[in-house]
Motif scaffolding. Structure first.
Motif, PDB file in Angstrom:
ATOM      1  N   GLU A 169       0.908  -1.031  -0.487  1.00 22.27           N
ATOM      2  CA  GLU A 169       0.258  -0.317   0.257  1.00 22.27           C
ATOM      3  C   GLU A 169       0.680   1.365   0.029  1.00 22.27           C
ATOM      4  O   GLU A 169       0.145   2.206  -0.639  1.00 22.27           O
ATOM      5  N   GLU A 170       2.551   1.529   0.663  1.00 17.43           N
ATOM      6  CA  GLU A 170       3.258   2.545   0.676  1.00 17.43           C
ATOM      7  C   GLU A 170       3.609   2.560  -0.481  1.00 17.43           C
ATOM      8  O   GLU A 170       4.215   3.247  -1.006  1.00 17.43           O
ATOM      9  N   ARG A 171       4.256   1.384  -1.021  1.00 15.89           N
ATOM     10  CA  ARG A 171       4.763   1.387  -2.269  1.00 15.89           C
ATOM     11  C   ARG A 171       3.427   2.514  -3.652  1.00 15.89           C
ATOM     12  O   ARG A 171       3.665   2.443  -4.458  1.00 15.89           O
ATOM     13  N   ALA A 172       2.176   1.898  -3.470  1.00 21.79           N
ATOM     14  CA  ALA A 172       1.656   2.036  -4.568  1.00 21.79           C
ATOM     15  C   ALA A 172       1.299   3.477  -4.324  1.00 21.79           C
ATOM     16  O   ALA A 172       0.888   4.591  -5.565  1.00 21.79           O
ATOM     17  N   GLU A 173       1.418   4.363  -3.009  1.00 22.21           N
ATOM     18  CA  GLU A 173       1.281   5.489  -3.172  1.00 22.21           C
ATOM     19  C   GLU A 173       2.440   5.994  -3.376  1.00 22.21           C
ATOM     20  O   GLU A 173       2.003   7.379  -4.336  1.00 22.21           O
ATOM     21  N   LEU A 174       3.144   5.759  -3.245  1.00 21.22           N
ATOM     22  CA  LEU A 174       4.881   6.211  -3.638  1.00 21.22           C
ATOM     23  C   LEU A 174       4.572   6.129  -5.428  1.00 21.22           C
ATOM     24  O   LEU A 174       5.056   7.227  -6.159  1.00 21.22           O
ATOM     25  N   ASP A 175       4.424   4.963  -5.850  1.00 22.55           N
ATOM     26  CA  ASP A 175       4.099   5.022  -6.908  1.00 22.55           C
ATOM     27  C   ASP A 175       2.597   6.075  -7.871  1.00 22.55           C
ATOM     28  O   ASP A 175       3.180   6.429  -8.873  1.00 22.55           O
ATOM     29  N   ALA A 176       2.203   5.978  -7.399  1.00 25.05           N
ATOM     30  CA  ALA A 176       1.099   7.284  -7.817  1.00 25.05           C
ATOM     31  C   ALA A 176       1.760   8.601  -7.676  1.00 25.05           C
ATOM     32  O   ALA A 176       1.546   9.342  -8.963  1.00 25.05           O
ATOM     33  N   LEU A 177       2.654   8.850  -7.021  1.00 22.66           N
ATOM     34  CA  LEU A 177       3.193  10.610  -6.842  1.00 22.66           C
ATOM     35  C   LEU A 177       4.133  10.230  -7.651  1.00 22.66           C
ATOM     36  O   LEU A 177       4.444  11.313  -8.518  1.00 22.66           O
TER      37      LEU A 177
END
Length: 371
Positions: free
Chosen positions: A303-311
């Protein structure tokens, strides 16, 4: 010595010097002294989990120091081998030069393997690993393939002297495994084995097909870091549904007479974990809880990686999906689809000879992260 040999030895020396700097040999020796003091404490084994962690870290640190010291000694001995070879004549000289060249190539392989270990610097890389294997498309062949993969990883670990603890084996009806969960217990196992995560594809003549047709089957490998107290993965008992049942073996047969196997369902996420390989229900529940925590930690990281990827707007990484093919018919080859590394001896790979695939995977991951 030939100028090319001299240049190659200088290159090997530069690589080994970098490895020594990254490992920080002075700090490594200090840490070994500290761990030896802890290991000699007579009260250490009052806490078995802590004691095992101390002794495992000590063994790993001593092994790392010994390996890098041996590599340095071998590198210092190589010029002497070439000098002795140059002093020979005729066939003796040819043979001695061949021996020296062989040692140089062997040393290169060992230094490169040590260099790969210095690339394991991720947040969880130093942890033990929990490995989940699930059969995919391909029916009974896929279940058999899942069991072959489990054997491959366990043989790899055992050949290196790493501890393995099997938590769960869910047998398929006809042959093989629906799924299996086991831990590989040694420092840096998560960082090492995490590059094995993804879909593994097998092509062979099916031993379960009476017409001997070629069959393609798939199995999924998932690798998780073992959770430590610093991770703050708290699981509310009210969020867990606990089911107990009798352990079963191949063909669904019961392997004990008590309800000792445990299934945990984490209600908020729907994650299900089973453990049936310990003797008591309490032990199975504790092992299942460790795996559940590892899965919840991995979910949090994703979930944290997905947030970073989205950014970043890069859509994330999908390297862990299709990752390796094992072809036993019509030709013999194992090929990694990410790194391009190949091996024409699938039997040795399936017997645990995985190092070159793992090392290439770690290098590939690092290059991809830097790109």
């Amino acid at each position: 010595m030939h100028p090319d040999v001299t240049a190659d030895l200088e290159s090997l020396d530069a690589t080994l010097t970098t490895v020594e700097k990254v490992l920080d040999l002075e700090e490594l020796r200090r840490r070994i002294d500290e761990l030896e003091m802890q290991a000699s404490d007579p009260d250490l084994w009052n806490d078995q989990d802590h004691a095992q962690k101390v002794t495992s870290e000590l063994s790993h640190a001593q092994s790392e120091l010994r390996k890098v010291s041996e590599l340095r000694q071998r590198l210092e001995d190589l010029p002497v081998l070439y000098e002795l070879a140059d002093a020979e004549e005729g066939d003796d000289k040819v043979a001695a030069l061949a021996d020296a060249d062989g040692e140089r190539e062997s040393l290169r392989t060992d230094i490169q393997a040590m260099e790969v270990k210095t690339m394991l610097a991720g947040e969880y890389d130093s942890r033990d690993a929990v490995v989940n294997i699930r059969s995919g498309a391909g029916g009974v062949d896929a279940a058999d393939w899942a069991q072959m993969l489990m054997r491959m990883y366990i043989r790899w670990a055992e050949q290196k002297g790493y501890g393995v603890e099997v938590y769960d084996t869910s047998y398929a009806e006809e042959a093989g495994l629906k799924s299996a969960t086991f831990a590989v217990k040694a420092p840096y196992m998560y960082g090492t084995l995490s590059v094995e995560q993804g879909t593994h594809r097998l092509v062979r003549i099916s031993p379960f097909d009476n017409q001997s047709r070629r069959q393609t089957s798939f199995a999924e490998v998932e690798v998780l870091p073992v959770v430590e107290t610093t991770d703050h993965i708290d699981v509310d008992e009210n969020d867990i549904k606990v089911d107990v049942y009798r352990s079963s073996g191949p063909g669904g047969q019961s392997v004990n007479t008590t309800d000792s196997a445990v299934r945990l369902t984490h209600i908020p996420t729907g994650i299900v974990v089973t453990c049936q390989n310990e003797k008591s229900q309490l032990q199975n529940k504790a092992s299942a809880m460790r795996v559940l925590q590892a899965k919840l930690l991995d979910r949090k990281r994703q979930e944290e990686r997905a947030e970073l990827d989205a950014l970043k707007g890069d859509g994330g990484s999908s390297w862990g999906n299709q990752m390796r093919s094992y072809v036993l018919h019509p030709y013999q080859m194992v090929k990694d689809l990410r790194t391009g590394v190949e091996d024409n001896n699938p039997t040795s790979v399936l017997d645990g000879e995985l190092d070159k695939f793992i090392e290439a995977g770690i290098r590939w991951r690092m290059a991809t992260a830097e790109a």
